[in-house]
Design a protein around this motif. Sequence first.
Motif, PDB file in Angstrom:
ATOM      1  N   ILE A  45      30.439  50.079  45.557  1.00 62.00           N
ATOM      2  CA  ILE A  45      31.763  50.662  45.769  1.00 62.00           C
ATOM      3  C   ILE A  45      32.656  50.450  44.545  1.00 62.00           C
ATOM      4  O   ILE A  45      33.462  51.305  44.187  1.00 62.00           O
ATOM      5  CB  ILE A  45      32.416  50.047  47.026  1.00 62.00           C
ATOM      6  N   THR A  46      32.514  49.311  43.877  1.00 70.46           N
ATOM      7  CA  THR A  46      33.370  48.993  42.729  1.00 70.46           C
ATOM      8  C   THR A  46      32.713  49.301  41.389  1.00 70.46           C
ATOM      9  O   THR A  46      33.306  49.051  40.341  1.00 70.46           O
ATOM     10  CB  THR A  46      33.753  47.499  42.742  1.00 70.46           C
ATOM     11  N   ALA A  47      31.509  49.853  41.419  1.00 66.49           N
ATOM     12  CA  ALA A  47      30.724  50.035  40.193  1.00 66.49           C
ATOM     13  C   ALA A  47      31.453  50.845  39.127  1.00 66.49           C
ATOM     14  O   ALA A  47      31.292  50.602  37.927  1.00 66.49           O
ATOM     15  CB  ALA A  47      29.385  50.696  40.522  1.00 66.49           C
ATOM     16  N   GLY A  48      32.301  51.786  39.523  1.00 64.95           N
ATOM     17  CA  GLY A  48      32.936  52.665  38.559  1.00 64.95           C
ATOM     18  C   GLY A  48      34.128  52.075  37.836  1.00 64.95           C
ATOM     19  O   GLY A  48      34.592  52.654  36.846  1.00 64.95           O
ATOM     20  N   PHE A  49      34.639  50.936  38.313  1.00 57.15           N
ATOM     21  CA  PHE A  49      35.835  50.392  37.662  1.00 57.15           C
ATOM     22  C   PHE A  49      35.802  48.874  37.570  1.00 57.15           C
ATOM     23  O   PHE A  49      36.809  48.191  37.717  1.00 57.15           O
ATOM     24  CB  PHE A  49      37.100  50.863  38.393  1.00 57.15           C
ATOM     25  N   LEU A  50      34.627  48.330  37.288  1.00 58.50           N
ATOM     26  CA  LEU A  50      34.485  46.883  37.168  1.00 58.50           C
ATOM     27  C   LEU A  50      35.297  46.315  36.007  1.00 58.50           C
ATOM     28  O   LEU A  50      35.909  45.248  36.119  1.00 58.50           O
ATOM     29  CB  LEU A  50      33.010  46.509  37.000  1.00 58.50           C
ATOM     30  N   ASP A  51      35.295  47.019  34.863  1.00 58.30           N
ATOM     31  CA  ASP A  51      36.030  46.534  33.693  1.00 58.30           C
ATOM     32  C   ASP A  51      37.516  46.428  33.977  1.00 58.30           C
ATOM     33  O   ASP A  51      38.173  45.443  33.605  1.00 58.30           O
ATOM     34  CB  ASP A  51      35.786  47.438  32.488  1.00 58.30           C
ATOM     35  N   HIS A  52      38.058  47.430  34.666  1.00 57.20           N
ATOM     36  CA  HIS A  52      39.481  47.415  35.006  1.00 57.20           C
ATOM     37  C   HIS A  52      39.796  46.249  35.928  1.00 57.20           C
ATOM     38  O   HIS A  52      40.806  45.540  35.743  1.00 57.20           O
ATOM     39  CB  HIS A  52      39.867  48.738  35.674  1.00 57.20           C
ATOM     40  N   LEU A  53      38.939  46.022  36.918  1.00 59.29           N
ATOM     41  CA  LEU A  53      39.167  44.925  37.851  1.00 59.29           C
ATOM     42  C   LEU A  53      39.066  43.578  37.144  1.00 59.29           C
ATOM     43  O   LEU A  53      39.840  42.661  37.419  1.00 59.29           O
ATOM     44  CB  LEU A  53      38.153  44.994  38.998  1.00 59.29           C
ATOM     45  N   ALA A  54      38.104  43.459  36.243  1.00 57.19           N
ATOM     46  CA  ALA A  54      37.932  42.206  35.514  1.00 57.19           C
ATOM     47  C   ALA A  54      39.152  41.885  34.656  1.00 57.19           C
ATOM     48  O   ALA A  54      39.562  40.718  34.540  1.00 57.19           O
ATOM     49  CB  ALA A  54      36.680  42.280  34.643  1.00 57.19           C
ATOM     50  N   GLU A  55      39.757  42.896  34.067  1.00 52.20           N
ATOM     51  CA  GLU A  55      40.928  42.700  33.214  1.00 52.20           C
ATOM     52  C   GLU A  55      42.104  42.129  34.002  1.00 52.20           C
ATOM     53  O   GLU A  55      42.923  41.390  33.453  1.00 52.20           O
ATOM     54  CB  GLU A  55      41.332  44.015  32.567  1.00 52.20           C
ATOM     55  N   ARG A  56      42.186  42.449  35.280  1.00 49.08           N
ATOM     56  CA  ARG A  56      43.293  41.990  36.115  1.00 49.08           C
ATOM     57  C   ARG A  56      43.066  40.583  36.670  1.00 49.08           C
ATOM     58  O   ARG A  56      43.958  39.995  37.265  1.00 49.08           O
ATOM     59  CB  ARG A  56      43.523  42.959  37.270  1.00 49.08           C
ATOM     60  N   SER A  57      41.854  40.065  36.520  1.00 47.35           N
ATOM     61  CA  SER A  57      41.511  38.765  37.086  1.00 47.35           C
ATOM     62  C   SER A  57      41.810  37.633  36.115  1.00 47.35           C
ATOM     63  O   SER A  57      41.485  37.724  34.926  1.00 47.35           O
ATOM     64  CB  SER A  57      40.024  38.733  37.440  1.00 47.35           C
ATOM     65  N   PRO A  58      42.408  36.529  36.588  1.00 43.10           N
ATOM     66  CA  PRO A  58      42.612  35.375  35.711  1.00 43.10           C
ATOM     67  C   PRO A  58      41.315  34.858  35.107  1.00 43.10           C
ATOM     68  O   PRO A  58      41.318  34.351  33.977  1.00 43.10           O
ATOM     69  CB  PRO A  58      43.236  34.334  36.650  1.00 43.10           C
ATOM     70  N   LEU A  59      40.193  34.998  35.829  1.00 38.73           N
ATOM     71  CA  LEU A  59      38.902  34.560  35.307  1.00 38.73           C
ATOM     72  C   LEU A  59      38.215  35.634  34.480  1.00 38.73           C
ATOM     73  O   LEU A  59      37.110  35.417  33.965  1.00 38.73           O
ATOM     74  CB  LEU A  59      37.986  34.126  36.461  1.00 38.73           C
ATOM     75  N   GLN A  60      38.865  36.798  34.358  1.00 35.50           N
ATOM     76  CA  GLN A  60      38.350  37.894  33.534  1.00 35.50           C
ATOM     77  C   GLN A  60      36.961  38.365  33.976  1.00 35.50           C
ATOM     78  O   GLN A  60      36.125  38.748  33.158  1.00 35.50           O
ATOM     79  CB  GLN A  60      38.322  37.482  32.060  1.00 35.50           C
ATOM     80  N   ARG A  61      36.709  38.336  35.268  1.00 34.68           N
ATOM     81  CA  ARG A  61      35.470  38.870  35.803  1.00 34.68           C
ATOM     82  C   ARG A  61      35.658  39.172  37.277  1.00 34.68           C
ATOM     83  O   ARG A  61      36.641  38.722  37.901  1.00 34.68           O
ATOM     84  CB  ARG A  61      34.309  37.895  35.632  1.00 34.68           C
ATOM     85  N   VAL A  62      34.735  39.918  37.852  1.00 37.29           N
ATOM     86  CA  VAL A  62      34.708  40.124  39.299  1.00 37.29           C
ATOM     87  C   VAL A  62      33.658  39.194  39.892  1.00 37.29           C
ATOM     88  O   VAL A  62      32.836  38.606  39.178  1.00 37.29           O
ATOM     89  CB  VAL A  62      34.396  41.589  39.657  1.00 37.29           C
ATOM     90  N   GLY A  63      33.705  39.052  41.210  1.00 35.97           N
ATOM     91  CA  GLY A  63      32.758  38.178  41.877  1.00 35.97           C
ATOM     92  C   GLY A  63      31.434  38.872  42.157  1.00 35.97           C
ATOM     93  O   GLY A  63      31.298  40.092  42.015  1.00 35.97           O
TER      94      GLY A  63
END
Length: 246
Positions: free
Chosen positions: A195-213
Amino acid sequence: MNTSESPSPKAALVFGGSRGIGAAIARRLAREGYAVALTYASRADKAAEVVAAIQADGGQAIALQADAADQHAITAAVADATASLGTLHVAVVNAGVYQGGPLEQFPVDTLDLMLSVNVRGVFLAIQAAAAKMAEGGRIITIGSNTAQRSGSVGGSVYVMTKAAVAALVRELALDLAPRKITINNIQPGPIETDITAGFLDHLAERSPLQRVGRPEEVASLAAYLVSAEASYMTGASLTMDGGYSI
């Protein structure tokens, strides 16, 4: 006469276990020694892949078709799971849908769908599973970190449904406590799924840990919640989002 046969594995049912977080939890529970039933709405192929993976690792698993908004399908899935695997010891309610949109254009049909699956369906799954659960069993719901903070326009209905799940879990802990059944809610943030495959980079940028889970990280928390070490925890909502909602 052989009297040293191993006892049958305890049964776990994962609603919405064919993909993503649900699939990772199903596989982890199987590795923890549970016989696993998992439900799917439409992707029988994905469900079969999870079952095959569990069986390849030496585990026991079955897949059951069940629409998360259909009361009769939910009840039937619980009945089929217990008929095949025995009394439930664990139930994980992962099924859910997301559709966003601004207030002014949000369709009533979409509102009804999300309430039906994300709130009504969660309650019905818990109700049906608890009726067939052993004393001391464990129930886990998969909510969302957005129940605490979203920060995004258009997600109000989804946030409302996930906040409802957190409140439901908190109150149902009181209903289930006399049977020593615990119920807890995991609130993941952005997780790497199809579901999130298309915007992982964008989500990672918003995370304090700079990644998704990863789904496996959520599954690890689920494994803890069904363990003996977590027997004193109930009614809790545990946010796992890398600091996303801080």
